[in-house]
Design a protein around this motif. Structure first.
Motif, PDB file in Angstrom:
ATOM      1  N   LEU A 209      28.997 114.471 -23.167  1.00  0.00           N
ATOM      2  CA  LEU A 209      29.638 113.159 -23.219  1.00  0.00           C
ATOM      3  C   LEU A 209      30.661 113.136 -24.341  1.00  0.00           C
ATOM      4  N   SER A 210      31.812 112.592 -24.064  1.00  0.00           N
ATOM      5  CA  SER A 210      32.913 112.597 -25.031  1.00  0.00           C
ATOM      6  C   SER A 210      32.537 111.842 -26.291  1.00  0.00           C
ATOM      7  N   GLY A 211      32.748 112.508 -27.445  1.00  0.00           N
ATOM      8  CA  GLY A 211      32.520 111.876 -28.742  1.00  0.00           C
ATOM      9  C   GLY A 211      31.086 111.864 -29.203  1.00  0.00           C
ATOM     10  N   LEU A 212      30.157 112.398 -28.434  1.00  0.00           N
ATOM     11  CA  LEU A 212      28.734 112.357 -28.774  1.00  0.00           C
ATOM     12  C   LEU A 212      28.248 113.749 -29.175  1.00  0.00           C
ATOM     13  N   SER A 213      27.449 113.815 -30.249  1.00  0.00           N
ATOM     14  CA  SER A 213      26.909 115.096 -30.706  1.00  0.00           C
ATOM     15  C   SER A 213      25.512 114.902 -31.274  1.00  0.00           C
ATOM     16  N   LEU A 214      24.747 115.992 -31.277  1.00  0.00           N
ATOM     17  CA  LEU A 214      23.400 116.027 -31.842  1.00  0.00           C
ATOM     18  C   LEU A 214      23.468 116.739 -33.183  1.00  0.00           C
ATOM     19  N   PHE A 215      22.839 116.148 -34.215  1.00  0.00           N
ATOM     20  CA  PHE A 215      22.828 116.808 -35.525  1.00  0.00           C
ATOM     21  C   PHE A 215      21.408 116.915 -36.057  1.00  0.00           C
ATOM     22  N   ILE A 216      21.189 117.976 -36.826  1.00  0.00           N
ATOM     23  CA  ILE A 216      19.910 118.242 -37.485  1.00  0.00           C
ATOM     24  C   ILE A 216      20.209 118.629 -38.923  1.00  0.00           C
ATOM     25  N   GLN A 217      19.435 118.083 -39.854  1.00  0.00           N
ATOM     26  CA  GLN A 217      19.650 118.393 -41.269  1.00  0.00           C
ATOM     27  C   GLN A 217      18.317 118.363 -41.999  1.00  0.00           C
ATOM     28  N   GLY A 218      18.131 119.276 -42.951  1.00  0.00           N
ATOM     29  CA  GLY A 218      16.870 119.278 -43.681  1.00  0.00           C
ATOM     30  C   GLY A 218      16.963 119.972 -45.022  1.00  0.00           C
ATOM     31  N   ASP A 219      16.087 119.556 -45.941  1.00  0.00           N
ATOM     32  CA  ASP A 219      15.880 120.213 -47.231  1.00  0.00           C
ATOM     33  C   ASP A 219      14.400 120.552 -47.342  1.00  0.00           C
ATOM     34  N   PHE A 220      14.106 121.769 -47.825  1.00  0.00           N
ATOM     35  CA  PHE A 220      12.726 122.240 -47.882  1.00  0.00           C
ATOM     36  C   PHE A 220      12.481 122.900 -49.243  1.00  0.00           C
ATOM     37  N   GLY A 234      19.346 113.342 -35.200  1.00  0.00           N
ATOM     38  CA  GLY A 234      19.936 112.143 -34.640  1.00  0.00           C
ATOM     39  C   GLY A 234      21.160 112.421 -33.792  1.00  0.00           C
ATOM     40  N   LEU A 235      21.781 111.325 -33.355  1.00  0.00           N
ATOM     41  CA  LEU A 235      22.994 111.372 -32.556  1.00  0.00           C
ATOM     42  C   LEU A 235      24.144 110.788 -33.352  1.00  0.00           C
ATOM     43  N   SER A 236      25.313 111.384 -33.169  1.00  0.00           N
ATOM     44  CA  SER A 236      26.525 110.910 -33.823  1.00  0.00           C
ATOM     45  C   SER A 236      27.555 110.579 -32.754  1.00  0.00           C
ATOM     46  N   TYR A 237      28.190 109.409 -32.879  1.00  0.00           N
ATOM     47  CA  TYR A 237      29.203 108.997 -31.911  1.00  0.00           C
ATOM     48  C   TYR A 237      30.521 108.738 -32.636  1.00  0.00           C
ATOM     49  N   GLU A 238      31.576 109.401 -32.179  1.00  0.00           N
ATOM     50  CA  GLU A 238      32.886 109.289 -32.814  1.00  0.00           C
ATOM     51  C   GLU A 238      33.628 108.070 -32.268  1.00  0.00           C
ATOM     52  N   LEU A 239      33.773 107.046 -33.133  1.00  0.00           N
ATOM     53  CA  LEU A 239      34.466 105.830 -32.728  1.00  0.00           C
ATOM     54  C   LEU A 239      35.976 105.938 -32.905  1.00  0.00           C
ATOM     55  N   VAL A 240      36.412 106.620 -33.984  1.00  0.00           N
ATOM     56  CA  VAL A 240      37.834 106.737 -34.295  1.00  0.00           C
ATOM     57  C   VAL A 240      38.170 108.205 -34.498  1.00  0.00           C
ATOM     58  N   ASP A 241      39.254 108.657 -33.872  1.00  0.00           N
ATOM     59  CA  ASP A 241      39.716 110.041 -34.017  1.00  0.00           C
ATOM     60  C   ASP A 241      41.244 110.018 -34.050  1.00  0.00           C
ATOM     61  N   ASN A 242      41.806 110.102 -35.257  1.00  0.00           N
ATOM     62  CA  ASN A 242      43.262 110.153 -35.380  1.00  0.00           C
ATOM     63  C   ASN A 242      43.658 111.063 -36.537  1.00  0.00           C
ATOM     64  N   ARG A 243      44.919 111.122 -36.845  1.00  0.00           N
ATOM     65  CA  ARG A 243      45.413 112.039 -37.867  1.00  0.00           C
ATOM     66  C   ARG A 243      44.977 111.630 -39.271  1.00  0.00           C
ATOM     67  N   MET A 244      44.686 110.357 -39.477  1.00  0.00           N
ATOM     68  CA  MET A 244      44.314 109.875 -40.800  1.00  0.00           C
ATOM     69  C   MET A 244      42.837 110.098 -41.110  1.00  0.00           C
ATOM     70  N   MET A 245      41.978 109.824 -40.115  1.00  0.00           N
ATOM     71  CA  MET A 245      40.544 109.934 -40.377  1.00  0.00           C
ATOM     72  C   MET A 245      39.757 109.943 -39.082  1.00  0.00           C
ATOM     73  N   ASP A 246      38.512 110.392 -39.184  1.00  0.00           N
ATOM     74  CA  ASP A 246      37.526 110.286 -38.104  1.00  0.00           C
ATOM     75  C   ASP A 246      36.404 109.374 -38.590  1.00  0.00           C
ATOM     76  N   PHE A 247      35.916 108.517 -37.692  1.00  0.00           N
ATOM     77  CA  PHE A 247      34.854 107.566 -38.059  1.00  0.00           C
ATOM     78  C   PHE A 247      33.715 107.717 -37.063  1.00  0.00           C
ATOM     79  N   TYR A 248      32.482 107.935 -37.601  1.00  0.00           N
ATOM     80  CA  TYR A 248      31.321 108.194 -36.761  1.00  0.00           C
ATOM     81  C   TYR A 248      30.213 107.168 -37.041  1.00  0.00           C
ATOM     82  N   LEU A 249      29.522 106.768 -35.984  1.00  0.00           N
ATOM     83  CA  LEU A 249      28.266 106.028 -36.093  1.00  0.00           C
ATOM     84  C   LEU A 249      27.116 106.989 -35.860  1.00  0.00           C
TER      85      LEU A 249
END
Length: 283
Positions: A209-220, A234-249
């Motif tokens: 799906l466009s703009g959607l990604s799965l992420f995993i992060q951990g410290d041990f 969790g899931l990350s969804y890209e709301l804004v994608d332009n030359r100035m910045m990217d914004f994710y929920l």
């Protein structure tokens, strides 16, 4: 085993890495609705407390660059703040001697405030990134701060039955009852200020799906005498994608387990877990 993992991590970091194409700045934050459970104590006295749900906040800043030999840098902060419901204990005992019989009844209410924060200083390499899948590996120094405050409110009722002798026969006597009530309030503060080395791993997988990604992060934790893990998925969804910045929920689940035998005289077997919502900005 943890020492071998530590050495292997260094070997991987300095032999294999894929640099970023340009310098990137990442800013982000989370609101984590966590539910806490477990044991905590000072020295060797462990207490089982019914801990309340709490809202935790965390923030981070990261810088990635194209210089292959130098690690990327990530600094984050988080709070673990929760209170217990009142834990009620009852103690009773008695004593007897030639002149009196004493009964003691104690009602003890214990409240605990777990208010610990930390700052993570992470150096990591982006070992693989093909646009659809990325994998990061590094080392974190977790700098703890804050304190655990335990308040004990004790209400002690002492009843003394004094013997009143009748005549010369000591087997014939009456009793005179004396009741005394004492209330005491004590507060104990256990400070935490230790730096813990941890292994850092992170991965991101782009979904169809466009703009959607799965992420995993951990410290041990890398210390032999501690079991400490902090991971999120969790899931990350890209709301804004332009030359100035990217914004994710971001939306996901996070869990942190802390088993410390001695962290500045603090003994814990605690777990914080729950869902979170957050934002990430990439410049």
């Amino acid at each position: 085993m943890k020492k071998k993992a530590f050495a292997a991590t260094f070997a991987v970091l300095f032999t294999t890495n894929v640099p970023a194409d340009t310098i990137g700045l990442y800013l982000g934050g989370q609101i984590w609705q966590s539910e806490a459970s477990g044991l905590l104590a000072e020295q060797n006295t462990i207490g089982d407390f019914t801990l309340k749900k709490g809202q935790q906040n965390s923030y981070f800043i990261a810088v990635e660059h194209p210089i292959a030999i130098l690690p990327n840098v990530r600094i984050s902060s988080a709070t673990l703040d929760t209170t217990s419901g009142t834990t009620h204990l009852t103690q009773e005992y008695n004593a007897d001697n030639e002149t009196a019989h004493v009964d003691v009844h104690a009602d003890i209410d214990i409240d605990t405030n777990f208010n610990v924060s930390y700052v993570d200083y992470t150096l990591y390499y982006e070992l693989f990134d093909n646009g659809s899948f990325s994998f990061d590996l590094g080392l974190t120094a977790r700098d703890f701060g804050g304190a655990v405050i335990v308040t004990e409110d004790a209400n002690i009722v002492t009843t003394s039955r004094d013997r009143i002798w009748d005549g010369e026969d000591h087997d014939d006597h009456d009793y005179h009852n004396v009741t005394e009530t004492t209330e005491t309030v004590t507060t104990d503060k256990i400070k935490t200020n230790e730096v813990e080395p941890m292994l850092y791993v992170a991965s991101n997988i782009s979904l169809p799906l466009s703009g959607l990604s799965l992420f995993i992060q951990g410290d041990f934790s890398l210390k032999d005498d501690q079991t400490h893990s902090d991971y999120q998925v969790g899931l990350s969804y890209e709301l804004v994608d332009n030359r100035m910045m990217d914004f994710y929920l971001t939306l996901g689940y996070r869990a942190e387990k802390m088993e410390f035998e001695k962290l500045n005289d603090l003994y814990t077997d605690l777990e914080f877990k729950g869902t979170f919502v957050g934002v990430t900005v990439h410049f």
